[in-house]
Design a protein around this motif. Structure first.
Motif, PDB file in Angstrom:
ATOM      1  N   LYS A  27      23.281  45.353  64.502  1.00  0.00           N
ATOM      2  CA  LYS A  27      22.977  45.406  62.936  1.00  0.00           C
ATOM      3  C   LYS A  27      24.462  45.156  63.279  1.00  0.00           C
ATOM      4  N   GLU A  28      25.123  43.781  61.995  1.00  0.00           N
ATOM      5  CA  GLU A  28      26.206  43.222  61.207  1.00  0.00           C
ATOM      6  C   GLU A  28      25.875  43.839  59.642  1.00  0.00           C
ATOM      7  N   GLU A  29      27.760  43.896  58.700  1.00  0.00           N
ATOM      8  CA  GLU A  29      27.501  44.539  57.347  1.00  0.00           C
ATOM      9  C   GLU A  29      28.347  42.752  57.412  1.00  0.00           C
ATOM     10  N   LYS A  30      27.674  42.559  56.680  1.00  0.00           N
ATOM     11  CA  LYS A  30      28.102  41.262  55.899  1.00  0.00           C
ATOM     12  C   LYS A  30      28.530  40.949  54.996  1.00  0.00           C
ATOM     13  N   GLU A  31      30.229  39.977  55.244  1.00  0.00           N
ATOM     14  CA  GLU A  31      30.629  40.708  54.040  1.00  0.00           C
ATOM     15  C   GLU A  31      31.421  38.284  54.006  1.00  0.00           C
ATOM     16  N   GLN A  32      31.731  38.216  53.114  1.00  0.00           N
ATOM     17  CA  GLN A  32      31.696  37.144  51.906  1.00  0.00           C
ATOM     18  C   GLN A  32      32.891  36.942  51.036  1.00  0.00           C
ATOM     19  N   LYS A  33      33.930  36.030  51.535  1.00  0.00           N
ATOM     20  CA  LYS A  33      35.484  35.942  50.756  1.00  0.00           C
ATOM     21  C   LYS A  33      35.099  34.152  49.718  1.00  0.00           C
ATOM     22  N   VAL A  34      35.734  35.190  48.445  1.00  0.00           N
ATOM     23  CA  VAL A  34      35.060  34.338  47.039  1.00  0.00           C
ATOM     24  C   VAL A  34      36.351  34.158  46.615  1.00  0.00           C
ATOM     25  N   ARG A  35      36.714  33.432  46.276  1.00  0.00           N
ATOM     26  CA  ARG A  35      37.694  32.798  45.494  1.00  0.00           C
ATOM     27  C   ARG A  35      37.680  32.945  43.904  1.00  0.00           C
ATOM     28  N   LYS A  36      38.468  33.547  43.661  1.00  0.00           N
ATOM     29  CA  LYS A  36      38.492  33.246  41.630  1.00  0.00           C
ATOM     30  C   LYS A  36      39.625  32.564  41.290  1.00  0.00           C
ATOM     31  N   GLU A  37      39.360  32.187  39.697  1.00  0.00           N
ATOM     32  CA  GLU A  37      40.496  31.518  39.129  1.00  0.00           C
ATOM     33  C   GLU A  37      41.016  32.095  38.144  1.00  0.00           C
ATOM     34  N   THR A  38      42.134  32.725  38.071  1.00  0.00           N
ATOM     35  CA  THR A  38      42.246  33.885  36.499  1.00  0.00           C
ATOM     36  C   THR A  38      43.425  32.546  35.702  1.00  0.00           C
ATOM     37  N   PHE A  39      43.625  33.070  34.628  1.00  0.00           N
ATOM     38  CA  PHE A  39      45.159  32.240  33.694  1.00  0.00           C
ATOM     39  C   PHE A  39      46.512  33.267  33.821  1.00  0.00           C
ATOM     40  N   PRO A  40      47.050  33.612  34.409  1.00  0.00           N
ATOM     41  CA  PRO A  40      47.871  34.919  33.834  1.00  0.00           C
ATOM     42  C   PRO A  40      48.609  34.782  32.394  1.00  0.00           C
ATOM     43  N   SER A  41      49.090  36.121  32.003  1.00  0.00           N
ATOM     44  CA  SER A  41      49.725  36.184  31.064  1.00  0.00           C
ATOM     45  C   SER A  41      50.815  34.806  30.961  1.00  0.00           C
ATOM     46  N   SER A  42      51.403  34.365  29.576  1.00  0.00           N
ATOM     47  CA  SER A  42      52.956  33.521  29.411  1.00  0.00           C
ATOM     48  C   SER A  42      54.325  33.712  29.845  1.00  0.00           C
TER      49      SER A  42
END
Length: 444
Positions: A322-337
């Motif tokens: 039995k394995e706990e499956k994980e996945q890396k997800v790339r997220k793109e954000t736009f920080p404030s000025s």
């Protein structure tokens, strides 16, 4: 001689009780090919149609159409309704069901929600139509002979399998896969004729001659798989399967997939917490225990495999993790000025003294470009920041095993390996069915 007479009497009584005698002197069997709404038949030699006590002659290559209508079989060309229709060839040419050729004759029977298309033919012709669907005709002759004898014995032992439905066999793996003339081959046809009448017996009775594709190195006993002790269906070594296609396999299921399959089979209730296996000394799983939120549920490994799917889980010869499956997800954000990169954020002297890596070079060039744009009155584009986040994919159960099929009786790939090493079909059958004998009988 006395044993052969006893066997012959047994077979005659067995066949008579089954009502499986055909038109001719040779034993015939009925194979249900399909349930359909309609069916078309023809023959280059012409057809004879029997409906009740009426007989009709159909010219060569002329198609006749039958369909279900009001719980009856309708012959469309003649507008005749009946519960059963018998179709015979006029000569030696086969009958075409659609475009597929078949030996023997046909019975079209009314059934719920359609009509049954049943092929009636001599048992030896039936065996011919199963061989190419089980083994390659290019396999060693002794392995092919062993399979033919096992298939013939299996058919005769199971003549009553679909008796209540009005036929002997279906055309699927539930009985034996059957495909008519298209599933025949000159090599296996010749071997069927050479071994005609040969069957496996145990103590003067037909043996329960079962078979499977690959054992994984050891066959299994009928007791462990089906809960029924059979003296000659016991565990034997089968070390000749190294080149078999399922000598090793790996399959993976999510917790949700297993829950759905096991609930549908009414084997468990609740959500799966864990699965435990009880295995033989060789590694074949005998019992499965599933721990759920509603309790603990135990059942034979064969039931577990059936619930998951015969093809999805190739055999019960497996280990599980039995394995706990994980996945890396790339997220793109736009920080404030306010968090944007600017020249004031950097100490030039400090930068010039440090060891630069590729990211430093890219940031420095971006900073210089922003500085030039500010001097020109150009606002910098919004900066995109890429971050990685680890997301849970749930629980997965991974099965790693070997072999294909229930593992009882003849291993087809084991027989192939034995034949390649010079063993005869008699030796192959003696190994996989210890205590059984090969007898010749006739069906008259």
């Amino acid at each position: 001689m006395r044993k052969r007479v006893i066997l012959l009497i047994f077979l005659v009584l067995f066949v008579c009780m089954n009502g499986a005698w055909g038109w001719g002197k040779e034993l015939e069997v009925k194979v249900n090919l399909n349930k359909a709404k309609e069916a078309v038949f023809s023959s280059s030699g012409g057809l004879k149609i029997e409906i009740g006590k009426r007989y009709f002659s159909v010219p060569s290559s002329y198609p006749v159409h039958f369909r279900e209508k009001g719980g009856k079989v309708e012959w469309e060309e003649e507008n005749i309704l009946s519960s059963e229709v018998y179709i015979y060839p006029k000569g030696k040419e086969p009958i075409l069901w659609g475009k597929r050729p078949y030996r023997g004759s046909f019975i079209v029977k009314a059934s719920s929600d359609g009509i049954l298309v049943i092929n009636q033919l001599p048992v030896e012709d039936y065996i011919k139509g199963t061989m190419k669907l089980e083994l390659s005709p290019a396999w060693p002759v002794e392995a092919l002979k062993a399979q033919i004898i096992v298939s013939r014995t299996y058919a005769l032992k199971n003549l009553r399998r679909h008796e209540e439905e009005g036929f002997n066999f279906c055309a699927t793996d539930h009985c034996q896969r059957y495909g008519g003339i298209n599933a025949e081959d000159p090599v296996t046809n010749r071997l069927v004729e050479e071994t005609k009448g040969l069957v496996l017996t145990y103590q003067n009775e037909l043996a329960s001659a079962v078979f499977h594709s690959e054992s994984g190195g050891f066959t299994e006993s009928a007791l462990d798989v089906w809960g029924r002790e059979v003296p000659y269906l016991v565990e034997v070594a089968s070390p000749w399967e190294g080149n078999a296609p399922h000598s090793s396999w790996r399959v993976e299921f999510t917790k949700e997939e297993l829950e759905e399959s096991l609930r549908e089979a009414r084997l468990i209730q609740g959500e799966i917490l864990d699965i435990r296996l009880s295995s033989s000394s060789e590694g074949r799983v005998e019992e499965v225990e599933v721990i759920t939120t509603d309790g603990e549920f135990s059942f034979p490994a064969s039931r577990f495999r059936e619930a998951i799917g015969w093809e999805k889980l190739p055999s019960t010869f497996f280990a599980m993790k039995k394995e706990e499956k994980e996945q890396k997800v790339r997220k793109e954000t736009f920080p404030s000025s306010s968090s944007s990169l600017s020249s004031s954020s950097f100490d030039y002297d400090e930068w010039m003294e440090k060891d630069w890596d590729l990211d430093d070079i890219i940031n420095f060039l971006k900073m210089r470009e922003e500085e030039r744009n500010r001097k020109k009155g150009i606002s910098p584009p919004p900066r995109i920041v890429v971050e990685e986040e680890v997301v849970s994919q749930g629980t997965a159960f991974i099965f790693e095993g070997k072999g294909y099929g229930h593992g009882v009786g003849l291993s087809q790939w084991g027989a192939k390996g034995m034949a390649e090493e010079g063993f005869s079909y008699e030796e192959i059958l003696s190994h996989y069915f210890p205590g059984c004998r090969i007898e010749r009988t006739t069906f008259k």
